[in-house]
Design an enzyme around this catalytic site. Structure first.
Site, mmCIF file in Angstrom:
data_model
loop_
_atom_site.group_PDB
_atom_site.id
_atom_site.type_symbol
_atom_site.label_atom_id
_atom_site.label_comp_id
_atom_site.label_asym_id
_atom_site.label_seq_id
_atom_site.Cartn_x
_atom_site.Cartn_y
_atom_site.Cartn_z
ATOM 1 N N GLN A 99 12.119 -9.809 6.712
ATOM 2 C CA GLN A 99 10.700 -9.575 6.523
ATOM 3 C C GLN A 99 10.122 -8.735 7.658
ATOM 4 O O GLN A 99 8.940 -8.419 7.652
ATOM 5 C CB GLN A 99 9.962 -10.920 6.439
ATOM 6 N N HIS A 117 9.921 -5.725 3.720
ATOM 7 C CA HIS A 117 8.561 -5.248 3.980
ATOM 8 C C HIS A 117 8.503 -3.817 4.493
ATOM 9 O O HIS A 117 7.475 -3.380 4.995
ATOM 10 C CB HIS A 117 7.865 -6.196 4.959
ATOM 11 N N CYS A 128 0.516 11.394 -3.080
ATOM 12 C CA CYS A 128 1.636 12.186 -3.610
ATOM 13 C C CYS A 128 3.002 11.590 -3.306
ATOM 14 O O CYS A 128 4.018 12.076 -3.802
ATOM 15 C CB CYS A 128 1.567 13.624 -3.102
#
Length: 288
Positions: A99, A117, A128
């Site tokens: 994490q 994460h 974009c």
């Protein structure tokens, strides 16, 4: 009923290919504070909704991150990171779900790794999808805000959160920059509070867990769902769960073994006990 000794942990994991799930407590010995460990100051991380919905929040975040990311960049893997990498090489650990966004597992030599994460060293355009390195963005932010980093004092003396957010209050006047490709909003390529982990990462993580014999949680309070769901899945499918963390976790009632201890010393003890006597990858597994 959980047990409380390193010997219990060794006995549980011996002969089992173990998937590790790590949290911020893994990196405290590298000088990166955690969110919820004993003695950690109260923190209110910025949410995804705040970041995308308010230009003032984005300016505040980028000003603090422009200071804090330098602290994370200079952090080095600690004994716990190195121990997990060694356990992986020996076939004891089959992979790592982390994490953390600090990349210290990768720098320590871990290879079968999912950064749940994301990572602090990349920046993505929300419009974009263009990706740039955090280092290249720092050059643009320095040019747009000359003298800002120097004005806040010594980075080493500033409180830093695990997501590279520096605790500084004076951010008025800081000028964020836009995407060079489309002029869109830039965001660190990390999963914010209130944001979902990309589906492909979750799918890969569950596949790694299904292929393992046991789950070892190291340095996570399991407060957020993105980590707790793997503990629940392991318990539901009959895989033993071991938890090593300073302080209580949300998964304690599902643990077979639970140690209130630091990750560096515990994982180093695992290496001492298991490397050399454990079956290598591909050897017969112990049944859960």
């Amino acid at each position: 009923m959980t047990s409380t000794t390193v010997e219990d942990l060794v006995d549980l994991l011996r002969g089992r290919r173990t998937l590790a799930l790590t949290g911020a407590g893994m990196s405290t010995d590298s000088g990166i504070p955690d969110y919820r460990g004993p003695g950690s100051p109260p923190r209110t991380p910025m949410t995804y909704q705040q970041f995308i919905g308010d230009e003032a929040f984005r300016r505040h975040y980028w000003a603090r991150n422009h200071v804090g990311w330098r602290h994370v960049r200079r952090a080095q893997p600690n004994a716990g990171h190195r121990a997990l990498a060694e356990l992986e090489r020996a076939g004891v650990v089959s992979g790592i779900l982390t994490q953390n966004v600090d990349l210290l597992h990768r720098e320590a030599g871990s290879r079968a790794l999912v950064d749940l994460h994301g990572s602090y060293d990349r920046v993505v355009c929300l419009d974009c999808g263009h990706l740039v390195s955090r280092e290249s963005l720092a050059e643009r932010l320095d040019a747009a805000n000359p003298g800002f980093v120097e004005s806040v004092g010594n980075v080493a003396d500033i409180e830093i959160a695990p997501d590279a957010d520096a605790v500084i209050e004076t951010t008025a006047g800081f000028q964020p920059v836009a995407c060079e490709v489309c002029g869109g909003v830039l965001k660190p390529d990390i999963v914010y509070f209130g944001e979902s982990v990309p589906k492909e990462r979750v799918t890969r993580a569950f596949a790694m867990l299904d292929d393992a014999d046991a789950l070892l949680v190291a340095g996570s309070s399991l407060t957020v769902h993105s980590g707790l769901r793997f503990v629940r899945h392991a318990a539901k499918t009959g895989k033993p769960v071991a938890i090593v963390n300073r302080g209580a976790t949300r998964g304690d009632d599902l643990a077979t073994v639970r140690l209130d201890a630091g990750t560096s010393e515990t994982l180093t003890a695992l290496v001492d006990a298991l490397v050399g006597s454990a079956p290598l990858s591909g050897a017969p597994r112990r049944t859960p």
